[in-house]
Design an enzyme around this catalytic site. Sequence first.
Site, short mmCIF file in Angstrom:
data_model
loop_
_atom_site.label_atom_id
_atom_site.label_comp_id
_atom_site.label_asym_id
_atom_site.label_seq_id
_atom_site.Cartn_x
_atom_site.Cartn_y
_atom_site.Cartn_z
N SER A 96 0.59 -1.23 -0.01
CA SER A 96 -0.19 0.17 -0.08
C SER A 96 0.89 1.22 -0.10
CB SER A 96 -1.00 0.03 1.08
OG SER A 96 -0.09 -0.21 2.63
N ASP A 319 -3.80 6.14 11.43
CA ASP A 319 -3.01 5.51 10.52
C ASP A 319 -1.64 6.48 10.35
OD1 ASP A 319 -1.78 4.67 8.30
OD2 ASP A 319 -3.41 5.02 7.01
N HIS A 322 0.49 5.17 6.36
CA HIS A 322 0.28 5.46 5.11
C HIS A 322 0.62 7.30 5.01
CE1 HIS A 322 -2.05 1.90 5.00
NE2 HIS A 322 -1.27 1.77 3.96
#
Length: 341
Positions: A96, A319, A322
Site C-alpha cells: 500500500s 493511521d 500511510h
Amino acid sequence: MFFIVSLLFLPHLLRANAENCDFFQGSWVFDEPYPTYNSSICPFIEKEFNCLRNGRPDHLYLKYRWQPQGCDLAKFDGRAFLQKFRGKSILFAGDSLTRDQYMSLACLLYTSVPGTNYNMTREGLISTLKFLDYGLTLILDRNAFLVDLVPEKIGVVLKLDSVAGSEKLWSGHDLLAFNTWHWWGYKGAQQPWKYIQIGTRLLKDMDRMVAFETALETWAKWVDTNVDPAKTTVFFLGVSPSHYKGSDWNQPQVKNCAGQTRPLPGPTYPGVLPPALAVQKKVLSEMRVPVKLLDITTLSQLRVDAHPSFYGAATAAADCTHWCIAGLPDTWNQLLYNLLY
Ligand SMILES: *[C@@H]1O[C@H](CO)[C@@H](O)[C@H](O)[C@H]1NC(C)=O
Ligand SMILES: *[C@@H]1O[C@H](CO)[C@@H](O)[C@H](O)[C@H]1NC(C)=O
C-alpha cells in the site's frame, strides 16, 4: 560586489555539485507556495489518503519542501514527464505504500494538465490508468510480497523462490517501480499466508528477515534475467517508516503520529534505521541491472506530521503508516523524477 557575485554564482555551484550530491540527505524547509497542486481536483485519491477531504484541519504539513544538503532538486514537471513517457508504459508493484506513491504520481500528472482525458479501470488487484491524450499507461499491481502468494488446498502458500505469477504483468514496460517490506513482519490474524515454501520445502514459519532477503533475491534474479536496462528504468522504494512510538522521535509521551503538525528538524532522525533497509541495499548492490533506490527512509522518518492519522480510511485508530496525498509521496516522486535524468 563580492556578495552580489557570490549570490549570482551560488545556483551554478549548487548545480555543479549535483553529481556528487546525495538527494536523500537534507532537511524539510517551509515553502509558502506549497503544495505544488490542488489535490481536490485530482480524481484518483483513495479515501484512506485523502486527508483534506476527510476533514484534516491543519494544513501546515502541505507546505514543506525537501531540500538536499548539497544541491537543489528540479521541480516535478508533469507536462515534461507526460511528454517523456508519451506512448509508454509504467508499472508499480508493491504494497500500500506503493499504492500511495502511484496515486501521488497520477495526481502530479493529472493536475499538470487538468481536464486531460483518462481512463481508469480495475481488475482484481490490478489498476490501469491511461492518459489518453498521451498514450501513457500507469499500472498498479497490488503485490505486497512481490514473490508469489498462492491459494492451495493446504492453505495460502508464500513461495519465496517464485515470481512466476507476475512475470507476464511485469514484462515490457519502460519504467518499473517496486517495493516490498511492510507485510513481512505480520503474524497471527494479519499474516495472509499459512505456509512458506522454498523449493520443495514447506515451512510453518522462519526468520522473517531471512525470508524477506530470499524473496528479494528471487525478485532481483527476475529483473537481472528479464529487464533490458537500455529500455527500462527500474526503481525500488526503500522502507517507508511508521510512527507508533514517540520515544523514536524524543516524544516518549506520545504513542503515535496523531496531532503532529510539522516535520522534525533533521537532518538526522533520533530513532534507528530499519534493518530491512540494509537488506534492500545489499540485494540491490549485487544486481546486474542497475536499480535506483528511492532511499526515502530518513526523509520520511522526519515527517511525523504527514500521515493520515484520524483523517484516513478509518477514524477508530490512527493511521501512522500511510501518507496523505497531496503530501510526502509527491516528494518520493519528485526524487524519482530527478533520478530519471
Ligand atoms: C482547489 O480546487 C477546488 C475545486 O475546484 C477549489 O474549490 C479550491 O478553491 C481550490 N483550492 C485552492 C487552494 O486553489
Ligand atoms: C476504458 O478501458 C476499458 C477497459 O480496457 C474499455 O473497455 C473502455 O472502452 C475504455 N474507455 C475509453 C473511453 O477509452
